[in-house]
Design a protein around this motif. Structure first.
Motif, PDB file in Angstrom:
ATOM      1  N   SER A  23       4.815  -6.368  -5.275  1.00 31.36           N
ATOM      2  CA  SER A  23       3.748  -7.285  -4.866  1.00 31.36           C
ATOM      3  C   SER A  23       2.444  -7.004  -5.626  1.00 31.36           C
ATOM      4  N   TYR A  24       2.102  -5.717  -5.832  1.00 28.92           N
ATOM      5  CA  TYR A  24       0.890  -5.404  -6.580  1.00 28.92           C
ATOM      6  C   TYR A  24       1.049  -5.718  -8.066  1.00 28.92           C
ATOM      7  N   GLN A  25       2.242  -5.537  -8.598  1.00 31.36           N
ATOM      8  CA  GLN A  25       2.452  -5.900  -9.994  1.00 31.36           C
ATOM      9  C   GLN A  25       2.309  -7.416 -10.170  1.00 31.36           C
ATOM     10  N   LYS A  26       2.800  -8.177  -9.210  1.00 28.36           N
ATOM     11  CA  LYS A  26       2.666  -9.636  -9.264  1.00 28.36           C
ATOM     12  C   LYS A  26       1.193 -10.047  -9.182  1.00 28.36           C
ATOM     13  N   LYS A  27       0.428  -9.390  -8.286  1.00 22.44           N
ATOM     14  CA  LYS A  27      -1.007  -9.680  -8.177  1.00 22.44           C
ATOM     15  C   LYS A  27      -1.723  -9.373  -9.492  1.00 22.44           C
ATOM     16  N   MET A 132      -5.932  14.769  -4.514  1.00 26.28           N
ATOM     17  CA  MET A 132      -4.720  14.004  -4.804  1.00 26.28           C
ATOM     18  C   MET A 132      -3.799  14.827  -5.686  1.00 26.28           C
ATOM     19  N   ARG A 133      -2.523  14.534  -5.609  1.00 26.32           N
ATOM     20  CA  ARG A 133      -1.534  15.303  -6.352  1.00 26.32           C
ATOM     21  C   ARG A 133      -1.646  15.092  -7.859  1.00 26.32           C
ATOM     22  N   SER A 134      -2.094  13.902  -8.265  1.00 30.20           N
ATOM     23  CA  SER A 134      -2.145  13.616  -9.699  1.00 30.20           C
ATOM     24  C   SER A 134      -3.141  12.496  -9.977  1.00 30.20           C
ATOM     25  N   LYS A 135      -3.437  12.307 -11.264  1.00 25.52           N
ATOM     26  CA  LYS A 135      -4.297  11.192 -11.677  1.00 25.52           C
ATOM     27  C   LYS A 135      -3.580   9.869 -11.421  1.00 25.52           C
ATOM     28  N   ALA A 136      -2.251   9.865 -11.525  1.00 26.16           N
ATOM     29  CA  ALA A 136      -1.478   8.646 -11.290  1.00 26.16           C
ATOM     30  C   ALA A 136      -1.658   8.149  -9.859  1.00 26.16           C
ATOM     31  N   GLU A 137      -1.737   9.078  -8.909  1.00 27.13           N
ATOM     32  CA  GLU A 137      -1.952   8.696  -7.521  1.00 27.13           C
ATOM     33  C   GLU A 137      -3.325   8.054  -7.340  1.00 27.13           C
ATOM     34  N   LEU A 138      -4.338   8.602  -8.008  1.00 30.84           N
ATOM     35  CA  LEU A 138      -5.683   8.023  -7.957  1.00 30.84           C
ATOM     36  C   LEU A 138      -5.698   6.644  -8.608  1.00 30.84           C
ATOM     37  N   ILE A 139      -5.017   6.496  -9.734  1.00 28.83           N
ATOM     38  CA  ILE A 139      -4.961   5.191 -10.403  1.00 28.83           C
ATOM     39  C   ILE A 139      -4.309   4.151  -9.501  1.00 28.83           C
ATOM     40  N   ALA A 140      -3.211   4.519  -8.840  1.00 32.66           N
ATOM     41  CA  ALA A 140      -2.560   3.587  -7.913  1.00 32.66           C
ATOM     42  C   ALA A 140      -3.523   3.177  -6.807  1.00 32.66           C
ATOM     43  N   LEU A 141      -4.260   4.133  -6.258  1.00 29.97           N
ATOM     44  CA  LEU A 141      -5.238   3.838  -5.216  1.00 29.97           C
ATOM     45  C   LEU A 141      -6.309   2.878  -5.734  1.00 29.97           C
ATOM     46  N   LEU A 142      -6.840   3.136  -6.929  1.00 29.83           N
ATOM     47  CA  LEU A 142      -7.903   2.296  -7.492  1.00 29.83           C
ATOM     48  C   LEU A 142      -7.414   0.879  -7.780  1.00 29.83           C
ATOM     49  N   VAL A 143      -6.237   0.769  -8.399  1.00 36.92           N
ATOM     50  CA  VAL A 143      -5.701  -0.564  -8.733  1.00 36.92           C
ATOM     51  C   VAL A 143      -5.398  -1.345  -7.461  1.00 36.92           C
ATOM     52  N   HIS A 144      -4.768  -0.713  -6.494  1.00 33.35           N
ATOM     53  CA  HIS A 144      -4.436  -1.415  -5.251  1.00 33.35           C
ATOM     54  C   HIS A 144      -5.687  -1.825  -4.497  1.00 33.35           C
ATOM     55  N   PHE A 145      -6.681  -0.953  -4.462  1.00 30.68           N
ATOM     56  CA  PHE A 145      -7.942  -1.302  -3.799  1.00 30.68           C
ATOM     57  C   PHE A 145      -8.588  -2.496  -4.491  1.00 30.68           C
ATOM     58  N   TRP A 167      -7.709 -20.089 -11.520  1.00 27.13           N
ATOM     59  CA  TRP A 167      -8.483 -19.298 -10.571  1.00 27.13           C
ATOM     60  C   TRP A 167      -7.564 -18.806  -9.449  1.00 27.13           C
ATOM     61  N   VAL A 168      -7.690 -17.529  -9.093  1.00 23.58           N
ATOM     62  CA  VAL A 168      -6.875 -16.904  -8.054  1.00 23.58           C
ATOM     63  C   VAL A 168      -7.722 -16.738  -6.801  1.00 23.58           C
ATOM     64  N   ILE A 169      -7.191 -17.188  -5.667  1.00 25.41           N
ATOM     65  CA  ILE A 169      -7.902 -17.082  -4.396  1.00 25.41           C
ATOM     66  C   ILE A 169      -7.141 -16.096  -3.508  1.00 25.41           C
ATOM     67  N   PRO A 170      -7.792 -14.992  -3.105  1.00 26.47           N
ATOM     68  CA  PRO A 170      -7.108 -14.027  -2.229  1.00 26.47           C
ATOM     69  C   PRO A 170      -7.063 -14.523  -0.788  1.00 26.47           C
ATOM     70  N   ILE A 171      -5.891 -14.396  -0.160  1.00 26.74           N
ATOM     71  CA  ILE A 171      -5.700 -14.797   1.232  1.00 26.74           C
ATOM     72  C   ILE A 171      -5.138 -13.599   1.990  1.00 26.74           C
ATOM     73  N   CYS A 172      -5.749 -13.262   3.111  1.00 26.49           N
ATOM     74  CA  CYS A 172      -5.307 -12.110   3.894  1.00 26.49           C
ATOM     75  C   CYS A 172      -4.599 -12.607   5.168  1.00 26.49           C
ATOM     76  N   GLU A 173      -3.320 -12.236   5.314  1.00 24.53           N
ATOM     77  CA  GLU A 173      -2.548 -12.567   6.504  1.00 24.53           C
ATOM     78  C   GLU A 173      -1.910 -11.295   7.032  1.00 24.53           C
ATOM     79  N   GLY A 175      -3.096  -8.395   7.505  1.00 23.12           N
ATOM     80  CA  GLY A 175      -3.475  -7.208   6.738  1.00 23.12           C
ATOM     81  C   GLY A 175      -2.887  -7.124   5.340  1.00 23.12           C
ATOM     82  N   ILE A 176      -2.142  -8.150   4.920  1.00 27.80           N
ATOM     83  CA  ILE A 176      -1.540  -8.178   3.592  1.00 27.80           C
ATOM     84  C   ILE A 176      -2.238  -9.255   2.770  1.00 27.80           C
ATOM     85  N   VAL A 177      -2.734  -8.874   1.610  1.00 28.37           N
ATOM     86  CA  VAL A 177      -3.452  -9.804   0.739  1.00 28.37           C
ATOM     87  C   VAL A 177      -2.465 -10.428  -0.237  1.00 28.37           C
TER      88      VAL A 177
END
Length: 182
Positions: A23-27, A132-145, A167-173, A175-177
């Motif tokens: 889902s995040y890769q699609k976003k 965090m265990r790694s930089k990859a974990e921080l990157i995942a957090l930043l991208v998802h946020f 144009w992309v419009i975010p919709i929250c249902e 708790g899932i965007v």
């Protein structure tokens, strides 16, 4: 040196793998189409812009920092954001449980983002500060946020979007965007 012959100039690039879900890769792909970037380039832009945001760095440490002697303070010097480690004693240390909805996901997609050495150092310092265990974990957090934050999405699209029909419009249902193509 061979890397100078390949047209990379004098910049060293660090590539970091991180995991995400479908889902995040699609976003990320939808937002990249909206802004006219390749999706991995957009991922790097999202991460670097958050690392250069002093308020965001403070906020993420406030939520995730477990050891105050690793606290990082971003400062502006000569027009660039530089991270400085705070000199705090071990007695000031407070422990909080590390919990984030942005890191609780099925890891089924691997992405590789590229960063300059400057941002690699910032990632290292901030991931250490946030325990965090790694930089990859921080990157995942930043991208998802970033992909779930409406203000970041609107600012990014206002800056880079050239075709309003993408144009992309975010919709929250519940708790899932999710994104709706506008």
């Amino acid at each position: 040196m061979k890397w100078k012959e390949k047209g990379l100039g004098d910049k060293r690039i660090v590539r970091i793998d991180f995991s995400t879900d479908e889902s995040y890769q699609k976003k990320l792909r939808q937002l990249a189409v909206s802004c006219g970037f390749k999706y991995l380039t957009l991922g790097s832009i999202l991460v670097t812009s958050l690392l250069d945001n002093e308020k965001f760095v403070y906020m993420i440490q406030r939520h995730h920092n477990t050891q105050l002697h690793y606290w990082v303070t971003p400062r502006e010097e000569n027009g660039e954001i530089v991270y400085k480690m705070e000199n705090r004693t071990l007695e000031e240390r407070t422990l909080k449980p590390f919990v984030s909805k942005y890191l609780d996901f099925k890891r089924d997609k691997r992405l590789k983002l590229s960063f300059t050495n400057e941002y690699n150092a910032k990632l290292s310092m901030l991931s250490t500060s946030c325990n965090m265990r790694s930089k990859a974990e921080l990157i995942a957090l930043l991208v998802h946020f970033a992909l779930d934050d409406e203000l970041i999405l609107l600012q990014l699209q206002e800056t880079y979007n050239k075709n309003r029909h993408y144009w992309v419009i975010p919709i929250c249902e519940n708790g899932i965007v999710s994104y709706l193509l506008g």
